[in-house]
Design an enzyme around this catalytic site. Structure first.
Site, PDB file in Angstrom:
ATOM      1  N   HIS A 160       0.808  -1.214   0.000  1.00 11.89           N
ATOM      2  CA  HIS A 160       0.000   0.000   0.000  1.00 11.89           C
ATOM      3  C   HIS A 160       0.847   1.274   0.000  1.00 11.89           C
ATOM      4  CE1 HIS A 160      -3.262   2.711   1.744  1.00 11.89           C
ATOM      5  NE2 HIS A 160      -3.879   2.134   0.726  1.00 11.89           N
ATOM      6  N   LYS A 162       3.143   4.436  -1.166  1.00 14.64           N
ATOM      7  CA  LYS A 162       3.290   5.374  -2.286  1.00 14.64           C
ATOM      8  C   LYS A 162       4.634   6.055  -2.093  1.00 14.64           C
ATOM      9  CE  LYS A 162      -1.343   4.880  -1.765  1.00 14.64           C
ATOM     10  NZ  LYS A 162      -1.994   4.240  -0.608  1.00 14.64           N
ATOM     11  N   ASP A 167      17.464   9.282  -7.992  1.00 18.71           N
ATOM     12  CA  ASP A 167      18.930   9.369  -7.882  1.00 18.71           C
ATOM     13  C   ASP A 167      19.429   9.136  -6.457  1.00 18.71           C
ATOM     14  OD1 ASP A 167      19.066   9.909 -10.578  1.00 18.71           O
ATOM     15  OD2 ASP A 167      19.179  12.087 -10.324  1.00 18.71           O
ATOM     16  N   HIS A 338      -8.229  12.062   1.243  1.00 19.33           N
ATOM     17  CA  HIS A 338      -7.392  10.866   1.223  1.00 19.33           C
ATOM     18  C   HIS A 338      -6.089  11.039   1.996  1.00 19.33           C
ATOM     19  CE1 HIS A 338      -5.119   7.475  -0.746  1.00 19.33           C
ATOM     20  NE2 HIS A 338      -6.303   6.897  -0.571  1.00 19.33           N
ATOM     21  N   LYS A 340      -3.376  11.065   4.878  1.00 19.12           N
ATOM     22  CA  LYS A 340      -3.203  10.212   6.061  1.00 19.12           C
ATOM     23  C   LYS A 340      -2.231  10.918   7.004  1.00 19.12           C
ATOM     24  CE  LYS A 340      -3.851   7.242   2.330  1.00 19.12           C
ATOM     25  NZ  LYS A 340      -4.825   6.294   2.634  1.00 19.12           N
ATOM     26  N   ASP A 345       0.157  17.710  19.590  1.00 21.20           N
ATOM     27  CA  ASP A 345       0.640  18.828  20.408  1.00 21.20           C
ATOM     28  C   ASP A 345       1.261  19.951  19.596  1.00 21.20           C
ATOM     29  OD1 ASP A 345      -0.245  17.321  22.512  1.00 21.20           O
ATOM     30  OD2 ASP A 345       1.742  16.707  23.200  1.00 21.20           O
TER      31      ASP A 345
END
Length: 420
Positions: A160, A162, A167, A338, A340, A345
């Site tokens: 899952h 991404k 380089d 979408h 996440k 704090d």
């Protein structure tokens, strides 16, 4: 008679085999506990140690939102000179997929080593012609956990992440998928809201290592040298560690990170996540945080904004308990949020590919960044504040009076939450 006997024996054998596979593949799920009075931003060595990593300083972080992220990413891919490592869960054939493929093809034809890791389930719609064009140009394209007998024990385990590393010197990670709905600026239900980050500095080595983990697992290839792991000088002053390990005999590192952060919070926990289905121990941890005076808020899409309303219904199953604990819940109805993100704090944040559910915490291969930086936390909190203005806060009294059909769907889909 003998037919029934052997049929029963075969069924028993299948059941035993399934139990063995489940036993081998499952991760231990201990109840996590922690007691500490130190502020979270002072505990980066502890957070990184608990999650099997090392916090490194000297980094620079740039935030990219919505479709503008791909303008930057594609430009930087086309500037790569030695290697492009691209890993994603969801790639669907379309305008965006062809733009990304063209950039990868351009680099491969220029002699750059291009390695592409796609999840076999999430990216099954990438388009056969697109994949063949990339391979014909010299890109090495590999699918993670293809449907095959040899993968029967891991077919539910998905990649899952991404992740892009260029380089060995710059990296990108976050929530963005290669799907046309990720273009635009979240202006309507056809355009997704998302957040990813661009990274420079020593932390890039950690993301390169995360890519190497699954690449080596699928291909057997180990890449080394200055073109992929160059010496990296400080590029800023941000302290970061990457979290992605999934040890067989303990809870996955991503789960430990999020749970520990909840337990360490002293002022506020603000979460932005598309699929929010906390386990009972996380709900209890949120409740304890509220008792300490922590402002706990969660922003997520509603069923009308989600790309998978079943997941939202599964999350609804525990809303009443969360609300009674004092957690404030907000649903955004206009499009899929979408990103996440969790900030704590106003001093620390986690950002990456991980949803707040059993599948991400227990099953998927994920990556999250743990970052101690007040300026970045403030930037991410400002994104929360922008979307929450148009969101609907869930009220406990009205929630308990929702209809029986809504409640039935909530309970039914919760039973499938590890498969959604």
């Amino acid at each position: 008679m003998w037919g029934s006997f052997w049929g029963g024996m075969l069924l028993a054998l299948v059941i035993v085999q399934l139990l063995v596979i489940w036993s081998i593949r499952r991760h231990r799920d201990p109840t996590l506990k922690i007691e500490c009075d130190s502020p979270i931003e002072k505990l980066m060595p502890s957070l990184s140690g608990l999650t099997l990593g090392t916090a490194v300083g000297g980094n620079r972080v740039e935030v990219h939102e919505n479709g503008a992220f791909f303008d930057v990413l594609i430009e930087r891919i086309r500037a790569a000179r030695h290697s492009v490592h691209f890993e994603t869960f969801l790639w669907k054939d379309g305008q965006l997929g062809r733009r990304v493929a063209d950039a990868l093809i351009d680099r491969a034809q220029a002699g750059v080593r291009v390695r592409v890791m796609l999840d076999a389930q999430g990216s099954k719609g990438a388009g056969k012609d697109v994949v063949e064009r990339m391979r014909a140009a010299g890109c090495r394209v590999t699918f993670f956990h293809k449907r095959a007998l040899r993968n029967i024990g891991v077919l539910n385990d998905r990649d899952h992440r991404k992740l892009v590393v260029l380089d060995g010197r710059e990296a990108f990670t976050g929530g963005h998928c290669v799907v046309d709905e990720w273009l635009g600026n979240a202006e309507d239900h056809r355009h997704v809201a998302d957040v990813s980050v661009e990274l420079h500095g020593p932390i890039v080595h950690s993301l390169q290592g995360a890519f190497s983990e699954n690449w080596a697992g699928e291909t057997g290839e180990l890449f080394i040298g200055e073109h992929v792991f160059p010496t990296l000088e400080p590029a800023g002053d941000v302290l970061i560690h990457a979290v992605y390990a999934k040890p067989e005999n303990s809870a996955p590192a991503v789960k430990i990170l999020h749970h520990t952060a909840i337990c360490l919070a002293r002022k506020r926990i603000w979460i932005q996540n598309p699929y929010f289905i906390p386990e009972p121990d996380a709900i209890d941890a949120f409740g304890e945080a509220v008792k300490r005076g922590v402002d706990v808020r969660v922003l997520m899409p509603s069923t009308s904004g989600s790309d998978n309303p079943m997941v939202q219904h599964a999350g609804h199953r525990n809303f009443e308990k969360l609300l009674k604990c004092g957690v404030r819940l907000f649903e955004y109805p206009y499009t899929l949020l979408h990103q996440k993100i969790m900030t704590v704090d106003g001093a620390w944040c986690a950002l990456g590919s991980s949803n707040f559910d059993d599948r991400s915490f227990e099953i998927n291969d994920e990556i999250s960044l743990s970052i101690a930086d007040a300026a970045l936390a403030a930037r991410l909190d400002s994104i929360f504040e922008r979307y929450v203005q148009r969101a609907k806060e869930i009220d406990l009294d009205s929630w308990t009076r929702r209809g029986w059909w809504h409640k039935a769907k909530d309970n039914a889909f919760y039973l499938l939450n590890e498969l959604l």
